[in-house]
Design an enzyme around this catalytic site. Sequence first.
Site, PDB file in Angstrom:
ATOM      1  N   GLN A 104       0.885  -1.172   0.152  1.00  0.00           N
ATOM      2  CA  GLN A 104       0.063  -0.073   0.295  1.00  0.00           C
ATOM      3  C   GLN A 104       0.917   1.334  -0.053  1.00  0.00           C
ATOM      4  O   GLN A 104       0.565   2.267  -0.877  1.00  0.00           O
ATOM      5  CB  GLN A 104      -0.917  -0.111   1.072  1.00  0.00           C
ATOM      6  CG  GLN A 104      -0.335  -0.286   2.459  1.00  0.00           C
ATOM      7  CD  GLN A 104      -1.604  -0.225   3.690  1.00  0.00           C
ATOM      8  OE1 GLN A 104      -2.880   0.374   3.486  1.00  0.00           O
ATOM      9  NE2 GLN A 104      -1.256  -0.676   4.794  1.00  0.00           N
ATOM     10  N   LEU A 105       2.032   1.362   0.765  1.00  0.00           N
ATOM     11  CA  LEU A 105       2.747   2.505   0.759  1.00  0.00           C
ATOM     12  C   LEU A 105       3.411   2.619  -0.634  1.00  0.00           C
ATOM     13  O   LEU A 105       3.718   3.791  -1.184  1.00  0.00           O
ATOM     14  CB  LEU A 105       3.846   2.421   2.003  1.00  0.00           C
ATOM     15  CG  LEU A 105       4.838   3.678   1.689  1.00  0.00           C
ATOM     16  CD1 LEU A 105       4.299   4.977   1.837  1.00  0.00           C
ATOM     17  CD2 LEU A 105       5.942   3.488   3.145  1.00  0.00           C
ATOM     18  N   ALA A 111       8.513  -4.886   3.220  1.00  0.00           N
ATOM     19  CA  ALA A 111       8.960  -5.479   4.499  1.00  0.00           C
ATOM     20  C   ALA A 111       7.822  -6.597   4.665  1.00  0.00           C
ATOM     21  O   ALA A 111       6.677  -7.028   4.079  1.00  0.00           O
ATOM     22  CB  ALA A 111       8.212  -4.410   5.364  1.00  0.00           C
ATOM     23  N   TYR A 126       7.474  -8.624  15.488  1.00  0.00           N
ATOM     24  CA  TYR A 126       7.472  -7.457  14.156  1.00  0.00           C
ATOM     25  C   TYR A 126       8.245  -6.682  14.458  1.00  0.00           C
ATOM     26  O   TYR A 126       9.078  -5.960  13.753  1.00  0.00           O
ATOM     27  CB  TYR A 126       6.005  -7.352  13.786  1.00  0.00           C
ATOM     28  CG  TYR A 126       6.028  -6.374  12.827  1.00  0.00           C
ATOM     29  CD1 TYR A 126       6.175  -6.236  11.395  1.00  0.00           C
ATOM     30  CD2 TYR A 126       5.423  -4.934  13.141  1.00  0.00           C
ATOM     31  CE1 TYR A 126       6.136  -5.295  10.618  1.00  0.00           C
ATOM     32  CE2 TYR A 126       5.253  -3.899  12.409  1.00  0.00           C
ATOM     33  CZ  TYR A 126       5.763  -3.882  11.137  1.00  0.00           C
ATOM     34  OH  TYR A 126       5.671  -2.763  10.375  1.00  0.00           O
TER      35      TYR A 126
HETATM   36  N1  LIG Z   1       1.023  -0.984   7.581  1.00  0.00           N
HETATM   37  C1  LIG Z   1       1.075  -0.490   8.889  1.00  0.00           C
HETATM   38  O1  LIG Z   1       0.405  -0.064   9.608  1.00  0.00           O
HETATM   39  C2  LIG Z   1       2.664  -0.006   8.936  1.00  0.00           C
HETATM   40  C3  LIG Z   1       2.635   0.912  10.003  1.00  0.00           C
HETATM   41  C4  LIG Z   1       4.059   1.332  10.387  1.00  0.00           C
HETATM   42  C5  LIG Z   1       4.884   1.030   9.545  1.00  0.00           C
HETATM   43  N2  LIG Z   1       4.817   0.430   8.447  1.00  0.00           N
HETATM   44  C6  LIG Z   1       6.183  -0.198   7.623  1.00  0.00           C
HETATM   45  O2  LIG Z   1       5.693   0.729   6.166  1.00  0.00           O
HETATM   46  C7  LIG Z   1       6.146  -0.167   5.245  1.00  0.00           C
HETATM   47  C8  LIG Z   1       5.286  -0.230   4.133  1.00  0.00           C
HETATM   48  O3  LIG Z   1       4.045  -1.056   4.692  1.00  0.00           O
HETATM   49  P1  LIG Z   1       2.730  -1.292   3.910  1.00  0.00           P
HETATM   50  O4  LIG Z   1       1.548  -0.819   5.048  1.00  0.00           O
HETATM   51  O5  LIG Z   1       2.617  -0.800   2.642  1.00  0.00           O
HETATM   52  O6  LIG Z   1       2.907  -2.931   3.853  1.00  0.00           O
HETATM   53  P2  LIG Z   1       2.305  -3.937   2.629  1.00  0.00           P
HETATM   54  O7  LIG Z   1       1.084  -3.350   2.292  1.00  0.00           O
HETATM   55  O8  LIG Z   1       2.153  -4.937   3.472  1.00  0.00           O
HETATM   56  O9  LIG Z   1       3.500  -3.904   1.610  1.00  0.00           O
HETATM   57  C9  LIG Z   1       4.825  -4.334   1.946  1.00  0.00           C
HETATM   58  C10 LIG Z   1       5.101  -4.955   0.520  1.00  0.00           C
HETATM   59  O10 LIG Z   1       6.430  -5.696   0.871  1.00  0.00           O
HETATM   60  C11 LIG Z   1       6.467  -6.657   0.104  1.00  0.00           C
HETATM   61  N3  LIG Z   1       7.579  -7.832   0.434  1.00  0.00           N
HETATM   62  C12 LIG Z   1       7.364  -8.729   1.398  1.00  0.00           C
HETATM   63  N4  LIG Z   1       8.574  -9.435   1.538  1.00  0.00           N
HETATM   64  C13 LIG Z   1       9.338  -8.928   0.357  1.00  0.00           C
HETATM   65  C14 LIG Z   1      10.470  -9.400  -0.151  1.00  0.00           C
HETATM   66  N5  LIG Z   1      11.238 -10.376   0.504  1.00  0.00           N
HETATM   67  N6  LIG Z   1      11.014  -8.743  -1.065  1.00  0.00           N
HETATM   68  C15 LIG Z   1      10.362  -7.547  -1.460  1.00  0.00           C
HETATM   69  N7  LIG Z   1       9.081  -7.330  -1.260  1.00  0.00           N
HETATM   70  C16 LIG Z   1       8.815  -7.875  -0.114  1.00  0.00           C
HETATM   71  C17 LIG Z   1       5.150  -7.328   0.139  1.00  0.00           C
HETATM   72  O11 LIG Z   1       4.798  -8.156  -1.008  1.00  0.00           O
HETATM   73  P3  LIG Z   1       3.817  -9.469  -0.602  1.00  0.00           P
HETATM   74  O12 LIG Z   1       2.606  -8.985  -0.343  1.00  0.00           O
HETATM   75  O13 LIG Z   1       3.749 -10.272  -1.868  1.00  0.00           O
HETATM   76  O14 LIG Z   1       4.373 -10.287   0.428  1.00  0.00           O
HETATM   77  C18 LIG Z   1       4.250  -6.145  -0.054  1.00  0.00           C
HETATM   78  O15 LIG Z   1       3.868  -5.857  -1.347  1.00  0.00           O
HETATM   79  C19 LIG Z   1       6.820  -1.230   5.844  1.00  0.00           C
HETATM   80  O16 LIG Z   1       8.158  -1.057   6.156  1.00  0.00           O
HETATM   81  C20 LIG Z   1       6.045  -1.370   7.302  1.00  0.00           C
HETATM   82  O17 LIG Z   1       7.005  -2.103   8.193  1.00  0.00           O
HETATM   83  C21 LIG Z   1       3.633  -0.222   8.176  1.00  0.00           C
END
Ligand SMILES: NC(=O)c1ccc[n+]([C@@H]2O[C@H](COP(=O)([O-])OP(=O)(O)OC[C@H]3O[C@@H](n4cnc5c(N)ncnc54)[C@H](OP(=O)(O)O)[C@@H]3O)[C@@H](O)[C@H]2O)c1
Length: 270
Positions: free
Chosen positions: A22-23, A62, A123
């Site tokens: 999503q990011l 991530a 996590y």
């Molecule tokens: N979501 C939250 O509430 C939250 C809050 C604070 C910080 N964050 C941080 O913000 C960032 C973005 O989060 P988000 O919410 O956008 O997460 P997300 O929607 O789960 O996106 C993460 C992406 O990373 C991909 N990924 C997983 N393993 C991977 C790998 N080995 N190599 C390459 N890509 C990989 C996933 O692919 P697959 O779907 O195919 O696994 C997914 O497309 C992350 O660093 C997260 O820790 C998130």
Amino acid sequence: MEHGQPDPVGAGRVLVTGAGGQLGAALQEAFPGADARTRAELDVAEPLSLGYVPDLVLHAAAWTDVDGAEADEAGAVRVNAEGTRNVVALGAPVVYYSSDYVFDGTKREPYVESDEPAPLGAYGRSKLLGEREVREGWIVRSSWLFGWTGHNFLQTMLRLGAERDEVSVVDDQRGSPTYVGHLAEAAKALVALPGGVWHVAANGDCTWAEFAAAIFEEAGLDCRIVRISTAELGRPAPRPAYSVLRSEHAGAPRLPHWREGLRECLARLA
Ligand SMILES: NC(=O)c1ccc[n+]([C@@H]2O[C@H](COP(=O)([O-])OP(=O)(O)OC[C@H]3O[C@@H](n4cnc5c(N)ncnc54)[C@H](OP(=O)(O)O)[C@@H]3O)[C@@H](O)[C@H]2O)c1
């Protein structure tokens, strides 16, 4: 624009990891010239070879399955820490997206950058290990992300609110729901600032139940909210009871209020 071409915001050749998330989707829009790679196109857990050295990496890839990390901490570390090491080895400054879950949630006023991290779960521990891999760049801690793609609390509430008369939502965790569109835009200002840890989350805070109430109100859904405790929900991973983030640094990017982010995201989904 082709991969590796200069980026219009002047940051040079920008690589986005985790572009399928999503990011990642929001970063692609904010940096339209970027080389945006999904997991299938660039698995950060493997040694990386791009064929060029980027000028900047926006590292959004991530392991984000908070409960799943409890069952497979090594898997979370492989992506969030070792994956970040691989990204750093590309040789470019990195914007590493980290999490409010690096804190234990015992404070009752916003966490600032100088507060000591103390993650409650696997996590958060893996994200903190990832922070320690960053050599040159910006560690952006944000919270409770929601956007127009993927699975997130907003999408879940929109679905449940349309299907049910009543939904149970946790009311004893407080944070700042952050719209990925706002967070992605903030990277443009951030990369002109000194490297280090930056807290960048939506203005304002709420509980999940309050967020759900706002979602139903803004979306015009008639669904009753039963306010429950974290213990009643009984998820595998512990979560901080309070994880509101604020920056103590002058000039830090300030994001709009979470409710504004909610309205923007709903308008986009409509
Ligand atoms: N979501 C939250 O509430 C939250 C809050 C604070 C910080 N964050 C941080 O913000 C960032 C973005 O989060 P988000 O919410 O956008 O997460 P997300 O929607 O789960 O996106 C993460 C992406 O990373 C991909 N990924 C997983 N393993 C991977 C790998 N080995 N190599 C390459 N890509 C990989 C996933 O692919 P697959 O779907 O195919 O696994 C997914 O497309 C992350 O660093 C997260 O820790 C998130």
